[in-house]
Scaffold this motif. Sequence first.
Motif, mmCIF file in Angstrom:
data_model
loop_
_atom_site.group_PDB
_atom_site.id
_atom_site.type_symbol
_atom_site.label_atom_id
_atom_site.label_comp_id
_atom_site.label_asym_id
_atom_site.label_seq_id
_atom_site.Cartn_x
_atom_site.Cartn_y
_atom_site.Cartn_z
ATOM 1 N N PHE A 194 0.601 -1.087 -0.011
ATOM 2 C CA PHE A 194 -0.489 0.044 0.052
ATOM 3 C C PHE A 194 0.964 1.300 -0.169
ATOM 4 O O PHE A 194 0.700 1.903 -0.496
ATOM 5 N N ASP A 195 1.977 1.894 1.132
ATOM 6 C CA ASP A 195 2.934 2.315 1.041
ATOM 7 C C ASP A 195 3.331 2.527 -0.901
ATOM 8 O O ASP A 195 3.751 4.169 -0.928
ATOM 9 N N ASP A 196 4.056 1.526 -0.879
ATOM 10 C CA ASP A 196 4.740 1.678 -2.347
ATOM 11 C C ASP A 196 3.640 2.260 -3.448
ATOM 12 O O ASP A 196 4.141 3.588 -4.625
ATOM 13 N N ASP A 197 2.115 1.346 -3.350
ATOM 14 C CA ASP A 197 1.382 2.657 -4.869
ATOM 15 C C ASP A 197 1.012 3.388 -3.968
ATOM 16 O O ASP A 197 0.720 4.677 -4.985
ATOM 17 N N VAL A 198 1.028 4.149 -3.024
ATOM 18 C CA VAL A 198 0.592 5.551 -2.611
ATOM 19 C C VAL A 198 1.703 6.579 -3.550
ATOM 20 O O VAL A 198 1.671 7.433 -3.701
ATOM 21 N N ALA A 199 3.557 6.169 -2.796
ATOM 22 C CA ALA A 199 4.148 6.457 -3.594
ATOM 23 C C ALA A 199 4.246 6.768 -5.069
ATOM 24 O O ALA A 199 4.126 7.830 -5.182
ATOM 25 N N ARG A 200 3.506 5.991 -5.947
ATOM 26 C CA ARG A 200 3.796 6.406 -7.182
ATOM 27 C C ARG A 200 2.789 6.885 -7.721
ATOM 28 O O ARG A 200 2.856 7.817 -8.734
ATOM 29 N N VAL A 201 1.566 6.997 -6.825
ATOM 30 C CA VAL A 201 0.382 7.513 -6.956
ATOM 31 C C VAL A 201 0.542 8.979 -6.947
ATOM 32 O O VAL A 201 0.234 9.787 -7.417
ATOM 33 N N LEU A 202 1.084 9.130 -5.668
ATOM 34 C CA LEU A 202 1.736 10.601 -5.604
ATOM 35 C C LEU A 202 2.078 11.292 -6.600
ATOM 36 O O LEU A 202 3.000 12.656 -6.674
ATOM 37 N N ALA A 203 3.165 10.321 -7.334
ATOM 38 C CA ALA A 203 4.564 10.822 -7.812
ATOM 39 C C ALA A 203 4.442 11.477 -8.940
ATOM 40 O O ALA A 203 4.490 11.691 -10.425
ATOM 41 N N GLY A 204 2.957 11.521 -9.193
ATOM 42 C CA GLY A 204 2.064 11.285 -11.115
ATOM 43 C C GLY A 204 1.555 13.001 -10.724
ATOM 44 O O GLY A 204 1.494 13.535 -9.655
#
Length: 483
Positions: free
Chosen positions: A261-271
């Motif tokens: 979940f943390d990895d997915d959030v980091a990738r989403v917020l980097a968009g």
Amino acid sequence: MSALSQTHALRQLIETDATWRLLRAANAPVIAALLSEHLGGESRRLATAELYERIDHDLDALRGHGFDLPQNAQGYCAEWRKSGFLTRRADEDTRGETFELAAGALGAIRFLEQLAAPRQTVTESRLASIGVQLGQLAIDTDPDVTRRLEQLHAQRDRIDAQIERIHAGDVETLDPARALERVRDILAQAEEIPSDFARVRAEFENLNRDLRARIVESDDTQRTVLDEVFRGVDLIAESDEGRSFAGFSALVLDPAVGSAFDDDVARVLAGDFAADLTPAQRQFLRRFIGTLKDHSGEIHEVITAFARGLRRYVQSQDYQRDRVLRSLLRGALATGVAASAHTKPYQPTTLHLELSAVALRSVGAVRLHDPAELDATAPIVEHVAGTADLAALRALARETEIDFAELIDNVNTVLTELDVCTVREVLERHPASQGVASVVGLLTLAAHQGTIPGGVETVRWQGSDQAARAADIPIYRFTGRLL
């Protein structure tokens, strides 16, 4: 359900439901605004004295703008607790009491927020989410092995086709508008979690009361609950609510789920599309799993406390005393009903009851008055106030508190040079100006707004005695600008 029966059901709901009660209250805007401001954000629970102080300050400001609010914060909080908007609990750490929003108040506040800022209800992301869940449910519940295999093979073929397109260079990504729509839909669903936790806690409280009532009201021929408690069965955890929450908690506490979940959030917020999110929404996503873990831990403590209390209630034979008291009360009520036929409630009686006006206390609690304690033997020293030195005050603040503003600027400066950075890389470019306090501050920021990829790194700094020091710490990565 006919219109008549539905009307009666809704009428009873209006009289008993706290959500309806808040929405139709005379000062509903004031109540919702105050409770949302102080208990609807990150601070879900406050000490009673602190909440009184905050609300009194807001009441003064509201009165200055023409609002008629005659009571003080303590009076309003007592009224809101009686109406079911607030829940007061004992705080074992401070031996005081705390206030938190009840489930009904949370539901009313969320309803008013949606009215003030309505969300688009018909969205592609919501329909896609429903379709995925419905398809998975159809697969998981289908007893036909052949049909189930066909559906799974079809899923695999679709995934293989996507993999082939990606290998061929045919990569399609969502446009920013659709991506932003999905993120906001996810946030809308996630914001309902606090209300769900409040309802879960209320369900366990009702279950605890119901079990105790069944123990008191059951006779010797109905000893099911008693026998199970004596055998050591945890009726709270073994209930439908307990098993349902146990499955949810196991998923939340799974390290693999949290890391993914943390990895997915980091990738989403980097968009690029995430730039349209507010800082509060970005921070909410980053802390979502941690918030779930905190709430889950509180519910576990509640379940444990209820289970221990129920077992102690049975094993100490306290329920026998309550059974006797219940029998006496029922006998008195039956006698009163029989006497009501020939005796009026206001008829004078010859009974004279002496009420004590003195608080009963132990003799050991009495403290003798010593006049010598009031003698001022030391001379009075007069201290003349001087002018404060701004530089000295700043130096004192740096000695007693971590300069988070400086650390955030250091991390953001490094992120302008690197896509991601670790605590060691920040300290190499910006040495710890406060010694170990700077290291602790960076670790605190990383724990709240960074990710943990795994591994260990060595950080170095210079202590206040000018001696070089080093320590091994878990690797934290900063993947986006700190707030």
